[in-house]
Design a protein around this motif. Sequence first.
Motif, PDB file in Angstrom:
ATOM      1  N   LEU A 199      13.726  -2.961  -2.521  1.00  0.00           N
ATOM      2  CA  LEU A 199      14.870  -3.296  -1.659  1.00  0.00           C
ATOM      3  C   LEU A 199      14.524  -3.298  -0.168  1.00  0.00           C
ATOM      4  CD1 LEU A 199      17.624  -1.247  -3.540  1.00  0.00           C
ATOM      5  CD2 LEU A 199      17.229  -3.726  -3.627  1.00  0.00           C
ATOM      6  N   THR A 200      13.613  -2.416   0.236  1.00  0.00           N
ATOM      7  CA  THR A 200      13.253  -2.368   1.660  1.00  0.00           C
ATOM      8  C   THR A 200      11.735  -2.338   1.814  1.00  0.00           C
ATOM      9  OG1 THR A 200      13.507   0.052   1.582  1.00  0.00           O
ATOM     10  CG2 THR A 200      15.373  -1.202   2.415  1.00  0.00           C
ATOM     11  N   PRO A 201      11.106  -3.463   1.459  1.00  0.00           N
ATOM     12  CA  PRO A 201       9.638  -3.519   1.518  1.00  0.00           C
ATOM     13  C   PRO A 201       9.142  -3.347   2.953  1.00  0.00           C
ATOM     14  CG  PRO A 201      10.538  -5.718   1.210  1.00  0.00           C
ATOM     15  CD  PRO A 201      11.685  -4.760   1.058  1.00  0.00           C
ATOM     16  N   HIS A 202       7.930  -2.846   3.051  1.00  0.00           N
ATOM     17  CA  HIS A 202       7.350  -2.523   4.348  1.00  0.00           C
ATOM     18  C   HIS A 202       6.165  -3.457   4.603  1.00  0.00           C
ATOM     19  CE1 HIS A 202       5.874  -0.133   7.650  1.00  0.00           C
ATOM     20  NE2 HIS A 202       4.717   0.024   7.042  1.00  0.00           N
ATOM     21  N   PRO A 203       6.314  -4.426   5.509  1.00  0.00           N
ATOM     22  CA  PRO A 203       5.201  -5.357   5.746  1.00  0.00           C
ATOM     23  C   PRO A 203       4.015  -4.642   6.399  1.00  0.00           C
ATOM     24  CG  PRO A 203       6.977  -5.739   7.340  1.00  0.00           C
ATOM     25  CD  PRO A 203       7.471  -4.693   6.381  1.00  0.00           C
ATOM     26  N   GLN A 204       2.815  -5.053   6.045  1.00  0.00           N
ATOM     27  CA  GLN A 204       1.593  -4.379   6.514  1.00  0.00           C
ATOM     28  C   GLN A 204       1.130  -4.981   7.834  1.00  0.00           C
ATOM     29  OE1 GLN A 204       0.444  -1.736   4.325  1.00  0.00           O
ATOM     30  NE2 GLN A 204       2.525  -2.253   3.675  1.00  0.00           N
ATOM     31  N   LEU A 205       1.980  -4.807   8.853  1.00  0.00           N
ATOM     32  CA  LEU A 205       1.750  -5.483  10.133  1.00  0.00           C
ATOM     33  C   LEU A 205       0.548  -4.907  10.871  1.00  0.00           C
ATOM     34  CD1 LEU A 205       2.831  -7.703  11.912  1.00  0.00           C
ATOM     35  CD2 LEU A 205       4.477  -6.096  12.865  1.00  0.00           C
ATOM     36  N   ALA A 206       0.529  -3.592  11.029  1.00  0.00           N
ATOM     37  CA  ALA A 206      -0.593  -2.965  11.749  1.00  0.00           C
ATOM     38  C   ALA A 206      -1.894  -3.226  11.008  1.00  0.00           C
ATOM     39  CB  ALA A 206      -0.349  -1.465  11.879  1.00  0.00           C
ATOM     40  N   GLU A 207      -1.834  -3.150   9.672  1.00  0.00           N
ATOM     41  CA  GLU A 207      -3.032  -3.361   8.858  1.00  0.00           C
ATOM     42  C   GLU A 207      -3.559  -4.792   9.044  1.00  0.00           C
ATOM     43  OE1 GLU A 207      -0.235  -1.948   7.928  1.00  0.00           O
ATOM     44  OE2 GLU A 207      -0.764   0.037   7.139  1.00  0.00           O
ATOM     45  N   GLY A 208      -2.637  -5.770   9.023  1.00  0.00           N
ATOM     46  CA  GLY A 208      -3.038  -7.170   9.173  1.00  0.00           C
ATOM     47  C   GLY A 208      -3.698  -7.427  10.522  1.00  0.00           C
ATOM     48  N   GLN A 209      -3.094  -6.869  11.583  1.00  0.00           N
ATOM     49  CA  GLN A 209      -3.645  -7.078  12.921  1.00  0.00           C
ATOM     50  C   GLN A 209      -5.020  -6.438  13.042  1.00  0.00           C
ATOM     51  OE1 GLN A 209      -0.458  -5.527  15.333  1.00  0.00           O
ATOM     52  NE2 GLN A 209       0.839  -7.336  15.036  1.00  0.00           N
ATOM     53  N   LEU A 210      -5.146  -5.250  12.458  1.00  0.00           N
ATOM     54  CA  LEU A 210      -6.406  -4.523  12.491  1.00  0.00           C
ATOM     55  C   LEU A 210      -7.499  -5.306  11.746  1.00  0.00           C
ATOM     56  CD1 LEU A 210      -7.072  -1.692  13.571  1.00  0.00           C
ATOM     57  CD2 LEU A 210      -6.567  -0.790  11.312  1.00  0.00           C
ATOM     58  N   LEU A 211      -7.153  -5.820  10.563  1.00  0.00           N
ATOM     59  CA  LEU A 211      -8.128  -6.547   9.755  1.00  0.00           C
ATOM     60  C   LEU A 211      -8.569  -7.830  10.449  1.00  0.00           C
ATOM     61  CD1 LEU A 211      -6.525  -5.926   6.248  1.00  0.00           C
ATOM     62  CD2 LEU A 211      -8.761  -5.101   7.017  1.00  0.00           C
ATOM     63  N   ALA A 212      -7.605  -8.542  11.066  1.00  0.00           N
ATOM     64  CA  ALA A 212      -7.967  -9.775  11.767  1.00  0.00           C
ATOM     65  C   ALA A 212      -8.861  -9.464  12.959  1.00  0.00           C
ATOM     66  CB  ALA A 212      -6.705 -10.514  12.213  1.00  0.00           C
ATOM     67  N   ALA A 213      -8.499  -8.428  13.713  1.00  0.00           N
ATOM     68  CA  ALA A 213      -9.267  -8.092  14.913  1.00  0.00           C
ATOM     69  C   ALA A 213     -10.664  -7.581  14.563  1.00  0.00           C
ATOM     70  CB  ALA A 213      -8.513  -7.049  15.737  1.00  0.00           C
TER      71      ALA A 213
END
Lengths: 343, 343
Positions: A199-213
Motif C-alpha cells: 500500500l505504501t511502497p518506498h522508492p529506492q531513490l537514494a540507492e538509485g542516485q548512489l548507483l548511477a553516480a
Amino acid sequence: MMRLADLGEFGIIERISRLLPATPKDVVVGIGDDVAVLDTSGPNYLLATCDIQVENVHFLRHGISPQQLGRKVVAINVSDIAAMGGRPRWALVSLGLPSDLSVTFIDELYHGLNAQAQVSGLSIVGGNLSQIKGPLVIDLFLLGECDKECFLRRDGARTGDAVLVTGDLGDSRAGMELLMHPELQVPEEVRTQVLAAHLTPHPQLAEGQLLAASRRVHAMLDVSDGILSDLGHICESSGVGASLDLAKIPISSACRQVAEAAAASPEEWALTGGEDYQLLFTADPTEVEAIQALVSQQTGAAVTVVGRIVAAPGMITVIEPDGTMKTPSGASGWDHFKQRKQP
Amino acid sequence: MMRLADLGEFGIIERISRLLPATPKDVVVGIGDDVAVLDTSGPNYLLATCDIQVENVHFLRHGISPQQLGRKVVAINVSDIAAMGGRPRWALVSLGLPSDLSVTFIDELYHGLNAQAQVSGLSIVGGNLSQIKGPLVIDLFLLGECDKECFLRRDGARTGDAVLVTGDLGDSRAGMELLMHPELQVPEEVRTQVLAAHLTPHPQLAEGQLLAASRRVHAMLDVSDGILSDLGHICESSGVGASLDLAKIPISSACRQVAEAAAASPEEWALTGGEDYQLLFTADPTEVEAIQALVSQQTGAAVTVVGRIVAAPGMITVIEPDGTMKTPSGASGWDHFKQRKQP
C-alpha cells in the motif's frame, strides 16, 4: 479484427513506437523506456514519466485509503526516476473523478500526494480534473533531472554481468494476497509489513542516485512488473539473456509466512508478483563487493546477486533450488503473468 | 458530506491549491494556471500542462473519428502553450483503454496525435497504458519552453486595457449542435466549417508567440471554457473587472446560420460555448492598431476589440446590442455554464 488483448501491453507499446516518426536529436531516450530523457539545453537532462492508475485495475477503492493511494501514485513514479539515478522535481496530477466521491476523499488524496512528494523532494505544480462516469482515474506526470554524464538506462547489460537487486522481492504480492483474503492467519507484524509494502511502497531513490553516480552499474530498472518481466526488458534492450538463481532471490520471512498460509509459492510471488519497486541492475562481477559495501554503508539497503547475464539474446533461465532449469516462455515473463497485465 | 458538485471544477482546484505547500523558488507559475512555468536552470523556462479527455464527458466515440480525437487532444494542449507565447516540444500520452477497442482504433488515434504533433513542432516521447472497465480516457502531458523575458500569464490585465480576441467565437459550439442534431438544415459548407471547428480545432500558436514577443500584451489566455468564463479568470487573477460589448463579439455567418436553424442564440454560444481555442488578451488601447496590423500581416488572423478592463474586481458586465447591461453572476460565468462543467 485484431483485439488489444491479442497484443498485450508491451505489444501495443511496440506497435505505437513503430507508428511514431523518427526521434529528434533533443530526445536522448524516447518511447519504449519508462522514462523519457530530454535535452533542454540546460545543465542537466530533463526526465519525464507518467503512470495511469485505474480503479478496479490497479487498486480497489475499499482496499486502500485515499491517503495511501496518493502516496503510492507518487512513489511508483519516483521509482522510475530512481531507476535512472535521477532527481524528481515537479509533478502534475490528472484526475478522472466519479461523482460519488466526497470532497474529503480529494483532501485525503492530496495529503498523501503531498506527503510522498515532500519525502521525495518534488513539488506538485499543476494538473487537470474531469468528471468520469466510471472508475476513479489518477494519472501522475513526473518531471525530474539527471546529470548528463551519469544516468542509467536499461540497454547497457553485458554478457558476464552479475544481476543484482536491492531489498526483498514478493512482499507487495503477499500484501495483495492479504487484501484479497483477510481471513488468512498470520502474525500481526507480518500482516503490517506486507500490507505496507503493497500500500505504501518506498522508492529506492537514494540507492538509485548512489548507483548511477558510482559509475559501476551497466543497466538498471525498477522491479514494477516482477523481476522476470523486468529482467526480460533489460535483456531485450541489451540484446542478451540471463539466468536467475531462484535460491538466491531475497524473500522475507514475512512473505514466506503469508505464502504458506495461502498455500502459494513465495518464489513465484517474488518472480512475477510485481510492485516491489526495488532496483534491478547489472554490473561487472568484480564490482559486486564494492557496490554492496557502498549501498549498505550509505543507505543501509541490502544488495543481492541473483543471477548472471548470458549470451543468449531474449532467453531467461530460472535455476531451481534443486538444480533443475526452467525456461519461462520468452523474455517477457510467465504466460499467466502476461495474461494478468493485458489491457 | 460536501459533494464535489457543490464545489464545481474551479472550487476543487482552489481547494487543492490551498492543500499544497508553499511554491518553491524554481516554480515561476504554479498550480491554478493552465500551464506551470518551471526554471530548469537552462536558457529557457520549461512549460508543463496536461488535459484529461474522458469519453462521454468531453467526446462521444461515435461523434469523432479516432484520428480527429488524436489531433484534438494535441491541439487543446498546444493551445495552452500558445496562450503563454511558448513553443511546444515534447508530449507523453496516458491511455485508459476499454477492452472493446480495436487495434485499428489505436493506430488511427496515433495517426491523429502524430499529425497534430508534427504541425505543432512537438514529439511524442512516451506514455503509459492501462486497461479500463469504463470510458476511454486520453490524458496528454505537454512540455514546452518559452523565453524567460517574454511569456504571458493571466494576471497582468490593467484597468483601461482593451480586451481583444483572435478569430471567431461560437463555431465550435455550433459544431457540437450539429453533432447532437444532425437533422438541422444548413448548407453543406456551413456544416463543414463548424464541424471542423469542433472536431479539429486549430491552436493559435504563431499568433500567441507573436503576441508574447511583441511585448504589447498584458495578459493572455485561450478561450477554452467560453470567453465569459476565461475573461473571468483573467479578471480574478488580475484583480480587475471587465465589460464586454456583445455587438462586437466576432461571430461567423456559419455559426449564425446553425444557431438560427437550432432556434438558439449565437451570442450565447459565443459567450459560453467554449472550445474555440482562440486567444483572449488585454493591451493598452493605444497599442490596438499596431497589434492588429502585426498579427494580420504575419498570420492573416483577425484581432477584434470586444471590451474593456474596468476597476471593478471580479465583475463582468455584458453590454447588449440595444445598450442594456447584464451582469452574469460572478466572474466565473453564467450559472448554467458552471453547471455544465461541474465534475
